[in-house]
Design an enzyme around this catalytic site. Structure first.
Site, PDB file in Angstrom:
ATOM      1  N   THR A  14       0.799  -1.225   0.000  1.00 14.95           N
ATOM      2  CA  THR A  14       0.000   0.000   0.000  1.00 14.95           C
ATOM      3  C   THR A  14       0.829   1.271   0.000  1.00 14.95           C
ATOM      4  O   THR A  14       0.470   2.248  -0.650  1.00 14.95           O
ATOM      5  CB  THR A  14      -0.918  -0.002   1.248  1.00 14.95           C
ATOM      6  OG1 THR A  14      -1.815  -1.102   1.122  1.00 14.95           O
ATOM      7  CG2 THR A  14      -1.732   1.274   1.360  1.00 14.95           C
ATOM      8  N   ASP A  59       1.494  -6.586  -4.531  1.00 15.23           N
ATOM      9  CA  ASP A  59       0.658  -6.577  -3.333  1.00 15.23           C
ATOM     10  C   ASP A  59       1.184  -7.755  -2.527  1.00 15.23           C
ATOM     11  O   ASP A  59       1.384  -8.852  -3.077  1.00 15.23           O
ATOM     12  CB  ASP A  59      -0.810  -6.797  -3.738  1.00 15.23           C
ATOM     13  CG  ASP A  59      -1.749  -6.747  -2.538  1.00 15.23           C
ATOM     14  OD1 ASP A  59      -1.519  -7.501  -1.568  1.00 15.23           O
ATOM     15  OD2 ASP A  59      -2.702  -5.966  -2.570  1.00 15.23           O
ATOM     16  N   SER A  60       1.438  -7.571  -1.236  1.00 16.51           N
ATOM     17  CA  SER A  60       2.134  -8.617  -0.483  1.00 16.51           C
ATOM     18  C   SER A  60       1.329  -9.905  -0.334  1.00 16.51           C
ATOM     19  O   SER A  60       1.855 -10.921   0.103  1.00 16.51           O
ATOM     20  CB  SER A  60       2.575  -8.104   0.887  1.00 16.51           C
ATOM     21  OG  SER A  60       1.507  -8.066   1.790  1.00 16.51           O
ATOM     22  N   SER A  61       0.060  -9.884  -0.733  1.00 21.35           N
ATOM     23  CA  SER A  61      -0.705 -11.145  -0.749  1.00 21.35           C
ATOM     24  C   SER A  61      -0.111 -12.100  -1.782  1.00 21.35           C
ATOM     25  O   SER A  61      -0.373 -13.300  -1.739  1.00 21.35           O
ATOM     26  CB  SER A  61      -2.167 -10.878  -1.098  1.00 21.35           C
ATOM     27  OG  SER A  61      -2.695  -9.952  -0.196  1.00 21.35           O
ATOM     28  N   THR A  91       1.286  -4.775   4.201  1.00 20.29           N
ATOM     29  CA  THR A  91       1.060  -5.206   5.586  1.00 20.29           C
ATOM     30  C   THR A  91       0.490  -6.623   5.683  1.00 20.29           C
ATOM     31  O   THR A  91       0.661  -7.287   6.711  1.00 20.29           O
ATOM     32  CB  THR A  91       0.088  -4.244   6.314  1.00 20.29           C
ATOM     33  OG1 THR A  91      -1.139  -4.181   5.581  1.00 20.29           O
ATOM     34  CG2 THR A  91       0.684  -2.866   6.458  1.00 20.29           C
ATOM     35  N   ASP A  92      -0.198  -7.070   4.612  1.00 20.07           N
ATOM     36  CA  ASP A  92      -0.918  -8.354   4.730  1.00 20.07           C
ATOM     37  C   ASP A  92      -0.008  -9.522   5.133  1.00 20.07           C
ATOM     38  O   ASP A  92      -0.390 -10.352   5.952  1.00 20.07           O
ATOM     39  CB  ASP A  92      -1.629  -8.689   3.410  1.00 20.07           C
ATOM     40  CG  ASP A  92      -2.837  -7.783   3.169  1.00 20.07           C
ATOM     41  OD1 ASP A  92      -3.260  -7.096   4.112  1.00 20.07           O
ATOM     42  OD2 ASP A  92      -3.359  -7.760   2.033  1.00 20.07           O
ATOM     43  N   CYS A 274      -5.050 -19.029  20.473  1.00 20.25           N
ATOM     44  CA  CYS A 274      -5.202 -17.787  21.233  1.00 20.25           C
ATOM     45  C   CYS A 274      -4.182 -16.775  20.761  1.00 20.25           C
ATOM     46  O   CYS A 274      -3.060 -17.114  20.401  1.00 20.25           O
ATOM     47  CB  CYS A 274      -4.971 -18.027  22.724  1.00 20.25           C
ATOM     48  SG  CYS A 274      -6.261 -19.009  23.454  1.00 20.25           S
TER      49      CYS A 274
HETATM   50  N1  ASP Z   1      -2.832  -5.637   0.338  1.00 17.58           N
HETATM   51  C1  ASP Z   1      -1.797  -4.744   0.770  1.00 17.58           C
HETATM   52  C2  ASP Z   1      -0.493  -5.520   0.793  1.00 17.58           C
HETATM   53  O1  ASP Z   1      -0.294  -6.291   1.687  1.00 17.58           O
HETATM   54  C3  ASP Z   1      -2.108  -4.203   2.123  1.00 17.58           C
HETATM   55  C4  ASP Z   1      -1.077  -3.233   2.689  1.00 17.58           C
HETATM   56  O2  ASP Z   1      -0.014  -3.026   2.183  1.00 17.58           O
HETATM   57  O3  ASP Z   1      -1.400  -2.631   3.713  1.00 17.58           O
HETATM   58  O4  ASP Z   1       0.325  -5.380  -0.084  1.00 17.58           O
END
Ligand code: ASP
Length: 337
Positions: A14, A59-61, A91-92, A274
């Site tokens: 992102t 995109d890190s996905s 972030t993913d 948990c």
């Molecule tokens: N889908 C984005 C990614 O992981 C989300 C992010 O960067 O916050 O590349």
């Protein structure tokens, strides 16, 4: 003293994305251009930086272990030129990458800080500016010889962090280990928590992921489904269990499937569902039965750390027994012993 310097690698995510007809996506050249115009980053009292955008921004996905190797090799090729490294990432899967790098970067003696943002750099109210500037300052100014994840106002050990919020700026947590640093009007690093500096030569270990499954148990889970999954070539299973590492001890078919797999040599690691706490298979009879079936405790490791550690240990070419032994000791501060 010469000016400190930091290498920034932009892998995607992102922080450097732009709006497209199909939603946000990374755009080549965009982040580099934005950084040039960011006054704070270009002040005299800021460290020198060099940014390298990867040719294939993702995109890190879409991250794969192959991408982790590219990042690790990139760090290695510039290791002696910079005081620290900042990896800009989505972030993913940021916690997976930070965990993987913590194992792959052997005998690291410089900070490698993975960060990103919830709002793209060029948008109003972006959290990317603060995350980037603080990460650069941390990477340049402190001797933190480990892979970390910085987000919002906390520096975490990379292999202890987890994404906890899809939209909030406070998007990461470290359930079982305190933050290495808290950032407010001052930067407070807890030196007692840091991995000890080392003088051995830095090395990158490639990981070739073996077939590993991650299964979260749930009431009504079919033993047959698990049996179907645990066939060759599965080499490892991360079993996400209830509470302190408990599973249905009355379900004989389930226990038989697990025992059959461990006897065949599959490494089964017990990780709690948990958010916080540690596995203790001696705590309840239900957990104890798992241990009798050959299941190994993952103690307080995150799933991200357990998975990437398994990848790493298999890639070292160790025997099953050695892998099982090393899974239960801390290699990079990923578990509390
Ligand atoms: N889908 C984005 C990614 O992981 C989300 C992010 O960067 O916050 O590349």
């Amino acid at each position: 003293m010469s000016q400190r310097s930091v290498y920034i690698a932009y892998t995607g995510g992102t922080i450097g994305m732009k709006k497209t007809a199909n939603g946000f996506a990374p755009e080549a050249g965009y982040l580099t251009q934005e950084l040039k115009h960011l006054a704070d980053l270009n002040r005299e009292d800021m460290p020198h930086y060099e940014i390298h955008e990867y040719p294939n921004l993702i995109d890190s996905s879409n991250i794969t272990p192959h991408d982790w190797f590219d990042i690790a090799e990139d760090i290695k090729s510039r290791y002696h030129e910079f005081d620290g490294f900042v990896i800009l990432h989505g972030t993913d899967t940021m916690a997976y990458t930070a965990s993987a790098l913590s194992f792959m970067l052997e005998d690291l003696d410089k900070p490698v800080i993975v960060t990103g943002s919830q709002i793209p750099f060029g948008e109003l109210r972006s959290d990317g500016r603060d995350n980037l500037i603080t990460s650069v300052i941390l990477a340049a100014s402190y001797h933190i010889p480990e892979v970390c994840l910085f987000f919002h106002d906390r520096l975490y050990r990379g292999n202890r962090a987890q994404k906890i919020d899809a939209t909030n700026f406070h998007a990461f947590g470290s359930p079982n280990f305190p933050p290495l640093a808290k950032v407010g009007t001052t930067i407070d690093i807890d030196e007692t928590l840091l991995i000890k500096a080392n003088t051995r030569p830095f090395n990158v270990r490639k990981i070739e992921p073996p077939e590993i499954a991650v299964v979260s148990i749930f009431p009504g889970m079919s033993a047959q489904m698990l049996d179907n999954l645990l066939i060759d070539p599965i080499k490892g299973l991360i079993l996400q269990t209830y509470g302190m590492g408990n599973a249905p001890s009355n379900d004989k078919a389930f226990l038989k499937v697990i025992e059959k797999a461990t006897k065949r040599g599959v490494i089964v690691i017990n990780i709690s569902q948990c958010y916080r706490g540690r596995v203790d298979m001696q705590g309840y009879e239900t957990g104890n039965r798992l241990s009798q079936c050959g299941v190994i405790s993952g103690f307080d490791m995150t799933t991200e750390a357990a998975l990437t550690k398994l990848y790493y240990l298999f890639s070292l070419g160790l025997s099953r027994n050695e892998i099982a032994k090393k899974m239960q000791i801390s290699l990079r501060g990923e578990m509390t012993q």
